[in-house]
Design a protein around this motif. Structure first.
Motif, short mmCIF file in Angstrom:
data_model
loop_
_atom_site.label_atom_id
_atom_site.label_comp_id
_atom_site.label_asym_id
_atom_site.label_seq_id
_atom_site.Cartn_x
_atom_site.Cartn_y
_atom_site.Cartn_z
N LEU A 244 -37.45 -7.10 -25.04
CA LEU A 244 -37.18 -7.21 -26.05
C LEU A 244 -36.74 -5.93 -26.47
N SER A 245 -35.48 -5.49 -27.47
CA SER A 245 -35.23 -4.06 -28.41
C SER A 245 -35.93 -3.21 -28.36
N PRO A 246 -35.07 -2.04 -28.32
CA PRO A 246 -36.24 -1.33 -28.60
C PRO A 246 -36.11 -1.36 -30.02
N GLY A 247 -37.12 -0.43 -30.42
CA GLY A 247 -37.28 -0.73 -31.83
C GLY A 247 -38.47 -1.97 -32.11
N ALA A 278 -29.81 6.87 -27.41
CA ALA A 278 -31.15 7.09 -27.64
C ALA A 278 -30.53 7.88 -29.32
N GLY A 279 -29.10 8.74 -28.26
CA GLY A 279 -28.31 9.76 -28.77
C GLY A 279 -27.69 8.67 -30.20
N VAL A 280 -27.67 7.43 -30.41
CA VAL A 280 -26.71 7.41 -31.16
C VAL A 280 -27.93 7.19 -32.63
N PRO A 281 -29.19 6.41 -32.52
CA PRO A 281 -29.72 7.12 -33.99
C PRO A 281 -30.22 8.25 -34.19
N GLU A 319 -23.85 -7.11 -26.63
CA GLU A 319 -24.17 -7.22 -28.15
C GLU A 319 -25.78 -6.84 -28.43
N GLY A 320 -26.00 -5.75 -29.26
CA GLY A 320 -27.12 -5.16 -29.94
C GLY A 320 -28.05 -4.24 -29.25
N GLY A 321 -26.59 -3.57 -28.13
CA GLY A 321 -27.39 -2.66 -26.75
C GLY A 321 -27.95 -1.66 -27.43
N ILE A 322 -27.24 -0.85 -28.52
CA ILE A 322 -27.15 0.11 -28.83
C ILE A 322 -28.06 0.02 -30.45
N LEU A 323 -27.40 -0.55 -31.15
CA LEU A 323 -28.23 -1.02 -33.06
C LEU A 323 -27.66 -3.00 -33.12
N SER A 499 -35.78 -1.12 -41.12
CA SER A 499 -34.14 -1.09 -39.73
C SER A 499 -34.38 -0.02 -38.88
N ILE A 500 -33.61 0.26 -37.99
CA ILE A 500 -33.45 1.69 -37.22
C ILE A 500 -32.16 2.09 -38.07
N ALA A 501 -31.40 0.75 -38.70
CA ALA A 501 -30.00 1.21 -39.42
C ALA A 501 -30.34 2.70 -40.72
N GLU A 502 -31.85 1.98 -41.48
CA GLU A 502 -32.29 3.00 -42.21
C GLU A 502 -32.87 4.05 -41.81
N ALA A 503 -33.57 3.91 -41.27
CA ALA A 503 -34.79 5.12 -40.11
C ALA A 503 -32.93 6.07 -39.62
#
Length: 547
Positions: A244-247, A278-281, A319-323, A499-503
């Motif tokens: 599963l992906s983070p989030g 996790a520092g990216v988000p 791919e998709g490893g961070i966001l 989404s993660i980007a929104e949050a």
């Protein structure tokens, strides 16, 4: 009314619990040190020295410290726990351990607790150097496709070399292991309960530290069998779990853990993420082209891009490893805060406060003193834990300020090398690759405790890079990022985010007019040009002298 998420940030020495609401307010936090810290010299209760390069931890510390920190954060915020809608977890990686099917770590068994390799191997454990070299050589001989995503080198801090180390050096421990997993996945497993059949594994941890990809999965069984038949058997039968992906929701908090942590039963828990990632988000960097530097004991640099570029020296492209929807590039330096702590100890000082003014009054180049910052090996671009650092040009006229400036400059030169590699798609200074061959870097954000405690350090970085650097106001970027993932795991039914980007944008981004921006000084940037060339020449010379 804003809702609140809990982020649990597991570092090298301690865990931080942070409570962040949906408007981005950090309403409470607490830190609790691990009782046993880093196990470097001897196992708990033993006087027998551990082998050189070993770095272990105690899994019981993780749960105990996280529970204490969470209760303290709730108390600091004046909350009773019912307000928490989701939990996110970030963890140092690759920190990994062998366990039984019910999640019991092997080091907690009376029959194995005296065996070092039954204990979790901390990310900085460097006992698997030979195994990593052999795995890399075999992958190159077989022309394995996965190797291209990792700059052509399997890191000695990664999952499978550490696993192979146990198989070869303590077969009894390896045979007793029913489940091999990352510590972040183990921690989430303990929070949500169940046996190994319900285990969730993070695509972030697996992607960067275990050569996993959504398209190909782990490397082939044929490859593992060529390395060691027992490794192939373990991968096939002792690594259960759903990716599963983070989030994404790994499960809900159990009754027992809810009681221990002072939270309600059933709170959704996100799949884990690597602490630095996790520092990216955690700084609100939801767009491609932003290099996020998480500066602490070591440093990790994360960059999202819209394309995949194969380049020697990168620590991983997932791919998709961070966001989601982006290619996440990881690079790093093996000793940053650790290197400064070493210098403080060497100089018998408690802080650099009294040295910073003297160091920054020196001209670029520390009046002839040069440093190579490989005190714990070189992560990027060499991926070589055996190389070592150096100071050169020392004379009787030089003092502590010269050493301090030279070390800061060396760290900055290492980052410049990484930036050039990413932009040009090559770690070779003489490469004719164009900027278009790599991926763009338009913005740099620094997070972690180090930028706030050592502003001179960031000034040197900006001067060497010739770029402005933003210092994010939170000293806890990864912890905030974990809270962002906890918020996303709670779902749009309970939160304002889909989404993660929104949050991330709502909870962690800083308005442009409020940025703490360190600007480079053009005269110093120009002076650093020949000094950077000297650093690269020193690096080339030292890299030939493997221990």
């Amino acid at each position: 009314m804003p809702v609140i998420a809990l982020g649990l940030d597991f570092g090298t020495e301690s865990v931080r619990a942070i409570l962040v609401d949906s408007d981005g307010r950090e309403v409470g936090s607490a830190v609790h040190a691990f009782e046993h810290g880093q196990i470097l010299d001897a196992l708990p209760g033993s006087t027998e020295s551990l082998p050189e390069r070993f770095a272990l931890q105690c899994p019981a510390d993780w749960i105990e410290s996280a529970a204490i920190a969470t209760k303290q954060a709730l108390a600091a915020a004046g909350l009773n726990g019912d307000e928490i809608v989701g939990i996110g977890v970030d963890f140092t990686s690759c920190t990994m351990l062998p366990a039984k099917h019910d999640g019991t770590p092997l080091c907690e068994l009376d029959s194995l607790k005296s065996r070092p390799l039954a204990w979790p191997k901390l990310w900085k454990h460097h006992g698997a150097l030979d195994q990593a070299d052999r795995m890399t050589a075999i992958a190159k001989e077989r022309d394995e496709s996965f190797l291209k995503r990792y700059g052509g080198v399997i890191g000695l801090e990664w999952f499978f070399p550490k696993m192979l180390e146990t198989i070869e050096q303590d077969p009894e421990v390896a045979e007793a292991a029913e489940v091999w997993l990352e510590a972040g996945d183990w921690l989430v497993w303990q929070l949500v309960g169940g046996d190994s059949k319900s285990l969730v594994r993070s695509t972030c941890q697996a992607g960067y530290k275990a050569m996993w990809s959504a398209d190909e999965g782990y490397p082939s069984q044929d490859y593992f069998d060529a390395v060691h038949p027992k490794l192939a058997e373990a991968v096939a039968h002792r690594m259960p779990g759903e990716m599963l992906s983070p989030g994404q929701v790994a499960g809900q908090l159990t009754d027992a853990m809810a009681t221990q942590f002072g939270l309600p039963t059933g709170v959704p828990v996100s799949a884990a993420i690597i602490d630095a990632h996790a520092g990216v988000p955690g700084v609100g960097a939801a767009e491609p082209g932003t290099l996020v530097m998480v500066l602490g004991t070591s440093s990790c640099h994360m960059l999202n891009a819209t394309k995949m570029v194969e380049m020697p020296g990168v620590a991983g492209v997932v791919e998709g490893g961070i966001l989601p929807g982006l290619f996440g590039y990881e690079t790093g330096q093996a000793a940053v805060g650790d290197a400064f702590a070493w210098l403080l100890k060497l100089l018998n000082r408690e802080s650099f406060d009294d040295l910073a003014k003297d160091a920054m009054s020196l001209p670029p180049g520390a009046e002839g003193v040069a440093c190579l910052d490989w005190l714990n090996g070189c992560r990027t671009p060499l991926m070589d834990g055996s190389v070592r650092g150096a100071f050169t040009g020392l004379g009787m006229q030089h003092g502590p300020a010269h050493l301090y400036l030279a070390l800061m400059e060396a760290s900055a030169f290492g980052v410049r090398w990484i930036v050039e590699m990413l932009r040009h798609g090559s770690a070779d200074q003489s490469s004719s690759s164009s900027v278009d061959a790599g991926v763009p870097i338009d913005r740099i954000i620094a997070t972690g405790g180090l930028p706030h405690h050592n502003r001179a350090f960031v000034e040197v970085y900006a001067d060497v890079l010739g770029m402005p650097i933003e210092i994010h106001p939170s000293t806890q970027g990864p912890a905030v990022g974990a809270a962002v993932l906890g918020m996303v795991a709670a779902g749009p039914e309970k939160t304002p985010f889909a989404s993660i980007a929104e949050a991330a944008s709502a909870m962690a981004a800083v308005p442009e007019d409020q940025c703490d921006l360190i600007l480079h000084r053009s005269e110093r940037t120009q002076a650093y040009e020949p000094l950077y060339d000297r650093y690269r020449q020193l690096a080339d010379a030292v890299a030939q002298q493997r221990i």
